[in-house]
Scaffold this active site. Sequence first.
Site, short mmCIF file in Angstrom:
data_model
loop_
_atom_site.label_atom_id
_atom_site.label_comp_id
_atom_site.label_asym_id
_atom_site.label_seq_id
_atom_site.Cartn_x
_atom_site.Cartn_y
_atom_site.Cartn_z
N LYS A 1 -5.60 -10.87 -5.07
CA LYS A 1 -6.65 -11.16 -4.21
C LYS A 1 -7.86 -10.25 -4.43
O LYS A 1 -7.70 -9.04 -4.89
CB LYS A 1 -6.06 -10.84 -2.56
CG LYS A 1 -7.27 -10.39 -1.74
CD LYS A 1 -6.84 -9.93 -0.21
CE LYS A 1 -6.64 -8.37 -0.25
NZ LYS A 1 -6.87 -7.99 1.04
N LYS B 1 -11.74 -5.31 -1.59
CA LYS B 1 -12.73 -4.28 -1.81
C LYS B 1 -12.10 -2.80 -2.29
O LYS B 1 -12.83 -2.07 -2.84
CB LYS B 1 -13.73 -4.16 -0.43
CG LYS B 1 -12.74 -3.87 0.61
CD LYS B 1 -13.75 -3.68 1.79
CE LYS B 1 -13.51 -4.39 3.11
NZ LYS B 1 -12.08 -4.08 3.55
N LYS C 1 0.92 -1.31 0.07
CA LYS C 1 0.03 0.01 0.09
C LYS C 1 0.87 1.39 -0.21
O LYS C 1 0.41 2.30 -0.41
CB LYS C 1 -1.14 -0.03 1.31
CG LYS C 1 -2.19 -1.07 1.04
CD LYS C 1 -2.92 -0.82 2.05
CE LYS C 1 -3.92 -2.06 1.69
NZ LYS C 1 -4.90 -2.21 2.89
P1 TYM Z 1 -10.36 -6.46 5.50
O1 TYM Z 1 -11.33 -5.50 5.73
O2 TYM Z 1 -9.29 -6.20 4.53
O3 TYM Z 1 -11.12 -7.76 5.34
C1 TYM Z 1 -11.98 -8.36 6.21
C2 TYM Z 1 -12.10 -9.70 6.37
O4 TYM Z 1 -12.22 -10.43 5.13
C3 TYM Z 1 -11.07 -11.25 4.56
N1 TYM Z 1 -10.79 -11.18 3.24
C4 TYM Z 1 -10.60 -12.19 2.53
N2 TYM Z 1 -10.85 -13.41 2.49
C5 TYM Z 1 -10.53 -14.42 1.61
N3 TYM Z 1 -10.55 -13.84 0.32
C6 TYM Z 1 -10.19 -12.51 0.10
N4 TYM Z 1 -10.35 -12.07 -1.16
C7 TYM Z 1 -10.58 -11.52 1.22
N5 TYM Z 1 -10.56 -10.25 1.04
C8 TYM Z 1 -10.64 -9.91 2.57
C9 TYM Z 1 -9.91 -10.64 5.52
O5 TYM Z 1 -8.80 -11.66 5.68
C10 TYM Z 1 -10.60 -10.29 6.73
O6 TYM Z 1 -10.53 -11.45 7.79
N6 TYM Z 1 -6.77 -5.62 9.01
C11 TYM Z 1 -8.24 -6.38 8.69
C12 TYM Z 1 -9.14 -5.55 9.65
C13 TYM Z 1 -8.92 -5.88 11.01
C14 TYM Z 1 -8.99 -7.00 12.06
C15 TYM Z 1 -8.90 -6.69 13.16
C16 TYM Z 1 -9.15 -8.35 11.52
C17 TYM Z 1 -8.73 -4.88 11.83
N7 TYM Z 1 -8.35 -5.10 13.04
C18 TYM Z 1 -8.95 -7.39 14.09
C19 TYM Z 1 -9.19 -9.02 12.64
C20 TYM Z 1 -9.08 -8.78 13.81
C21 TYM Z 1 -8.51 -6.19 7.29
O7 TYM Z 1 -8.08 -4.88 6.67
O8 TYM Z 1 -9.69 -6.68 6.72
#
Ligand code: TYM
Length: 331
Positions: A197, A200, A112
């Site tokens: 991947k 979003k 990023k």
């Molecule tokens: P984020 O918002 O990018 O994604 C949310 C969850 O969706 C999963 N995910 C995917 N799984 C499979 N294939 C994909 N293409 C895909 N894209 C997203 C992510 O692995 C995630 O589980 N840093 C985290 C948010 C966060 C968080 C936390 C998660 C902040 N604090 C504490 C767990 C615990 C994030 O950016 O997720």
Amino acid sequence: MTRIFSGVKPTGHLTLGNYLGAVRQWVAADQEPDEALFCVVNLHALTVEHDPARVRRLSRQAATLLLAAGLDPQRCTLFVQSHVDEHTRLSYLLECTATDGELRRMIQYREKAAKSLGAGEGVRLSLLTYPVLMAADILAYGTQEVPVGEDQRQHVELTRDLAVRFNQRYGHTFTVPKATHPAVAARVMDLQDPGSKMGKSHESGAGIVYLLDEPGVVRKKVMRAVTDGGDGVVHDRAARPGVANLLDILAACTGTAPEVLAEGYSGYGALKRDVADAVVELLRPVRERHTELAGDPGAVEAVLREGAERARGLARPVVDRAYEAIGMLAP
Ligand code: TYM
């Protein structure tokens, strides 16, 4: 009972990747409210260029979609990160535990940061410290398991390292959590670019299935998915990533192993049609319920208010203990 915590950041509309990689696991965890906490992690949406009104809108939409997907406020705690100050309070203590070097090694930071620099934008300091705030999200609740997609593995590893280091230096304070991933579809790939991947925040939506896409749009995206050269349908992630991705998605929808599914197809057309049908049916109830819930925003807000109250009650004693352990005078 196992204490679980996970979150989603409101930087874009939720995708099929979010659903299969994470949200579905959250819904399946049959829990008590104090044992399963799910969070719209809106502070994390501020780490890259953002539009305040959009973050507000996407936060509300994410919470509504999580309820539509089946999170039950009687069986879990759903809340918004910025409503619970303990996250940022703890984050600072963990900044005093982490090192600059280990944060610069984070893959998501490197990707990023390079993107921001390439676009001629500055890199926000919070992009570097983001995984520390994520660690605080998790550790503030004595979390044992963190159900996430594959891309979050490194961040959860860092969380474990910080918990262990803090405990060793200042006495046992934090539970050391572990990440859990779904058996299939832990990393759903972009339909147009199966080397990356399905994310979003990507600019082009053509390879991304959003949870709120109309059935016709879902079909079109799946039918236009990039497949690979070569004959026949085989499940080989390295050599045939496009087809493997479609098989993984179908496997996640049907519960049959992707290798077994592959044996039933001789061409890509039939596979794509079945994937499109399966995804449309998977998302139909979520979209319908979302429409109902979006008609009553007051009810969603009430869930979030109650959730924040409960979350605060759980996090405060843990964070207070950490302040004392690290050497702060009790107030
Ligand atoms: P984020 O918002 O990018 O994604 C949310 C969850 O969706 C999963 N995910 C995917 N799984 C499979 N294939 C994909 N293409 C895909 N894209 C997203 C992510 O692995 C995630 O589980 N840093 C985290 C948010 C966060 C968080 C936390 C998660 C902040 N604090 C504490 C767990 C615990 C994030 O950016 O997720």
